[in-house]
Design a protein around this motif. Structure first.
Motif, PDB file in Angstrom:
ATOM      1  N   TYR A 122       0.943  -1.197  -0.038  1.00 26.89           N
ATOM      2  CA  TYR A 122       0.228   0.001  -0.108  1.00 26.89           C
ATOM      3  C   TYR A 122       0.868   1.385   0.054  1.00 26.89           C
ATOM      4  N   ALA A 123       1.950   1.214   0.915  1.00 27.56           N
ATOM      5  CA  ALA A 123       2.836   2.296   0.999  1.00 27.56           C
ATOM      6  C   ALA A 123       3.639   2.609  -0.442  1.00 27.56           C
ATOM      7  N   GLU A 124       3.972   1.401  -1.054  1.00 26.80           N
ATOM      8  CA  GLU A 124       4.565   1.433  -1.997  1.00 26.80           C
ATOM      9  C   GLU A 124       3.790   2.241  -3.359  1.00 26.80           C
ATOM     10  N   THR A 125       2.606   2.054  -3.306  1.00 28.98           N
ATOM     11  CA  THR A 125       1.524   2.342  -4.374  1.00 28.98           C
ATOM     12  C   THR A 125       0.983   3.699  -4.157  1.00 28.98           C
ATOM     13  N   LEU A 126       0.694   4.153  -2.921  1.00 29.54           N
ATOM     14  CA  LEU A 126       0.125   5.408  -2.770  1.00 29.54           C
ATOM     15  C   LEU A 126       1.079   6.381  -2.284  1.00 29.54           C
ATOM     16  N   VAL A 127       2.099   6.066  -1.464  1.00 29.18           N
ATOM     17  CA  VAL A 127       2.898   7.093  -0.997  1.00 29.18           C
ATOM     18  C   VAL A 127       4.151   7.205  -1.608  1.00 29.18           C
ATOM     19  N   LEU A 128       4.775   5.987  -2.301  1.00 24.31           N
ATOM     20  CA  LEU A 128       5.921   6.032  -2.804  1.00 24.31           C
ATOM     21  C   LEU A 128       5.888   6.319  -4.599  1.00 24.31           C
ATOM     22  N   GLN A 129       5.274   5.239  -5.081  1.00 25.71           N
ATOM     23  CA  GLN A 129       5.307   5.122  -6.439  1.00 25.71           C
ATOM     24  C   GLN A 129       4.852   6.247  -7.115  1.00 25.71           C
ATOM     25  N   HIS A 130       3.584   7.226  -6.742  1.00 24.36           N
ATOM     26  CA  HIS A 130       3.071   8.012  -7.534  1.00 24.36           C
ATOM     27  C   HIS A 130       4.082   9.284  -7.468  1.00 24.36           C
ATOM     28  N   PRO A 131       4.618  10.013  -6.676  1.00 30.51           N
ATOM     29  CA  PRO A 131       5.656  10.976  -6.689  1.00 30.51           C
ATOM     30  C   PRO A 131       6.787  10.414  -7.355  1.00 30.51           C
ATOM     31  N   LEU A 132       7.265   9.187  -6.966  1.00 29.22           N
ATOM     32  CA  LEU A 132       8.492   8.555  -7.702  1.00 29.22           C
ATOM     33  C   LEU A 132       8.221   8.632  -9.120  1.00 29.22           C
ATOM     34  N   ARG A 133       7.316   8.266  -9.467  1.00 32.24           N
ATOM     35  CA  ARG A 133       7.045   8.038 -11.170  1.00 32.24           C
ATOM     36  C   ARG A 133       7.038   9.374 -11.655  1.00 32.24           C
ATOM     37  N   LYS A 134       6.572  10.337 -11.208  1.00 29.99           N
ATOM     38  CA  LYS A 134       6.730  11.620 -11.604  1.00 29.99           C
ATOM     39  C   LYS A 134       7.915  12.280 -11.721  1.00 29.99           C
ATOM     40  N   ARG A 135       8.813  12.052 -10.646  1.00 30.40           N
ATOM     41  CA  ARG A 135      10.242  12.350 -10.706  1.00 30.40           C
ATOM     42  C   ARG A 135      11.099  11.879 -11.780  1.00 30.40           C
ATOM     43  N   LEU A 136      11.008  10.353 -11.697  1.00 27.90           N
ATOM     44  CA  LEU A 136      11.498   9.649 -12.869  1.00 27.90           C
ATOM     45  C   LEU A 136      11.407  10.167 -14.100  1.00 27.90           C
ATOM     46  N   PHE A 137      10.109  10.429 -14.485  1.00 31.88           N
ATOM     47  CA  PHE A 137       9.932  10.666 -15.700  1.00 31.88           C
ATOM     48  C   PHE A 137      10.468  12.155 -15.798  1.00 31.88           C
TER      49      PHE A 137
ATOM     50  N   LEU B 130       1.773   3.642 -22.762  1.00 35.52           N
ATOM     51  CA  LEU B 130       2.621   2.664 -22.667  1.00 35.52           C
ATOM     52  C   LEU B 130       4.053   3.213 -22.712  1.00 35.52           C
ATOM     53  N   LEU B 131       4.321   4.147 -23.593  1.00 33.10           N
ATOM     54  CA  LEU B 131       5.478   4.683 -23.754  1.00 33.10           C
ATOM     55  C   LEU B 131       5.922   5.571 -22.300  1.00 33.10           C
ATOM     56  N   ARG B 132       5.121   6.263 -21.799  1.00 31.50           N
ATOM     57  CA  ARG B 132       5.550   6.771 -20.714  1.00 31.50           C
ATOM     58  C   ARG B 132       5.888   5.803 -19.568  1.00 31.50           C
ATOM     59  N   ASP B 133       5.036   4.935 -19.593  1.00 30.48           N
ATOM     60  CA  ASP B 133       5.420   3.826 -18.432  1.00 30.48           C
ATOM     61  C   ASP B 133       6.860   3.140 -18.529  1.00 30.48           C
ATOM     62  N   ALA B 134       7.213   2.879 -19.971  1.00 35.02           N
ATOM     63  CA  ALA B 134       8.343   2.306 -20.203  1.00 35.02           C
ATOM     64  C   ALA B 134       9.637   3.513 -19.997  1.00 35.02           C
ATOM     65  N   ALA B 135       9.364   4.687 -20.058  1.00 32.93           N
ATOM     66  CA  ALA B 135      10.332   5.627 -19.730  1.00 32.93           C
ATOM     67  C   ALA B 135      10.457   5.751 -18.255  1.00 32.93           C
ATOM     68  N   GLU B 136       9.493   5.497 -17.419  1.00 30.52           N
ATOM     69  CA  GLU B 136       9.547   5.807 -15.844  1.00 30.52           C
ATOM     70  C   GLU B 136      10.369   4.061 -15.618  1.00 30.52           C
ATOM     71  N   ARG B 137      10.100   3.335 -15.993  1.00 33.17           N
ATOM     72  CA  ARG B 137      10.660   2.078 -15.615  1.00 33.17           C
ATOM     73  C   ARG B 137      12.219   2.001 -15.944  1.00 33.17           C
ATOM     74  N   TYR B 138      12.405   2.464 -17.123  1.00 37.70           N
ATOM     75  CA  TYR B 138      13.911   2.404 -17.546  1.00 37.70           C
ATOM     76  C   TYR B 138      14.470   3.405 -16.682  1.00 37.70           C
ATOM     77  N   GLN B 139      13.988   4.690 -16.405  1.00 35.87           N
ATOM     78  CA  GLN B 139      14.823   5.494 -15.463  1.00 35.87           C
ATOM     79  C   GLN B 139      15.050   4.919 -14.044  1.00 35.87           C
TER      80      GLN B 139
END
Length: 252
Positions: free
Chosen positions: A67-82, A113-122
């Motif tokens: 839950y923490a990974e999804t709501l607290v960490l992943q969302h801001p992390l994905r924005k920063r990664l992109f 899907l391309l944005r998702d790939a960019a976030e996971r790559y970073q």
């Protein structure tokens, strides 16, 4: 603009060929890193804070940690990664726009899907360790396949390759069409479950043609080594073939 100092490996293949299964089994070897969010999050926390925050994170029950990974960490992390990805790949938005314009079906999904790939790559390149190779499932090459499969015949792969970080090695996992269809039926997860398709055979063959087109373009690119692996028998045989190829492709 291509990434020249951060190499990675990508996997490509049609549904049912076993691309993701081969990738998962290969990256269970510590020599290869899958870069998935769970491992990546733990590595980022460990690298940035080895004190109370890390201990609290590790002591969370698995459900609360998820839950923490999804709501607290992943969302801001994905924005920063992109955002960080775009700093190194400023022409990538052109790739997303091109994908949206080329796809005649589900254009927004193709770009997403391309944005998702960019976030996971970073995330992968930020957390891969010196003794590992970053092996990416559902990367930029599969992103191109997804656009072509959605009717994106107008997509220029040459231009697309210039706007994304291309892999040093592309692992192309294949299996006969009948085998792919049977596997999808057995696992109750098929193209028809995810998309509105009238005929599974036609949809599968269209996907295979899209894979072949991307692979042919990759083979014509001097910076990409293509490894073809047939996955008709035991999964371990295919994984061993990939492992041998990656050990001998000049990148070890």
């Amino acid at each position: 603009m291509r990434s020249t100092d951060r190499s990675h490996v990508e996997f490509l293949g049609p549904p049912g060929a076993g691309k993701s299964a081969v990738h998962r089994r290969l990256t269970s070897n510590p020599q290869y890193y899958g870069g998935i969010y769970e491992d990546g999050l733990e590595r980022l926390i460990l690298d940035t804070d080895d004190g109370p925050a890390w201990l609290a994170y590790r002591l969370l029950p698995s459900r609360l940690r998820s839950y923490a990974e999804t709501l607290v960490l992943q969302h801001p992390l994905r924005k920063r990664l992109f955002s960080e990805f775009l700093l190194e790949q400023p022409s990538f938005p052109d790739a997303m726009v091109g994908a949206r314009q080329a796809a005649s079906r589900e254009p927004d999904q193709a770009a997403s899907l391309l944005r998702d790939a960019a976030e996971r790559y970073q995330l992968g390149i930020e957390t891969v360790r010196p003794d590992e190779r970053f092996c990416m499932d559902e990367g930029f090459m599969m992103g191109a396949v997804s656009v072509l499969w959605r009717g994106g015949d107008r997509l220029s792969l040459e231009a697309y390759f210039d706007r994304v970080p291309t892999p040093e090695t592309l692992v192309y996992v294949t299996a006969p069409t009948a085998v792919c269809l049977r596997r999808q039926h057995n696992r109750k997860k098929s193209l028809a479950d995810r998309h509105e398709v009238a005929r599974m055979n036609d949809a599968q063959e269209r996907h295979e043609r899209a894979c072949s087109r991307v692979v042919e373009a990759a083979e014509a690119d001097d910076s990409i080594t293509v490894v073809r692996v047939s996955n008709q028998g035991a999964l371990e045989d295919a994984v061993s073939a990939v492992d041998r190829a990656l050990r001998t492709d000049g990148c070890e």
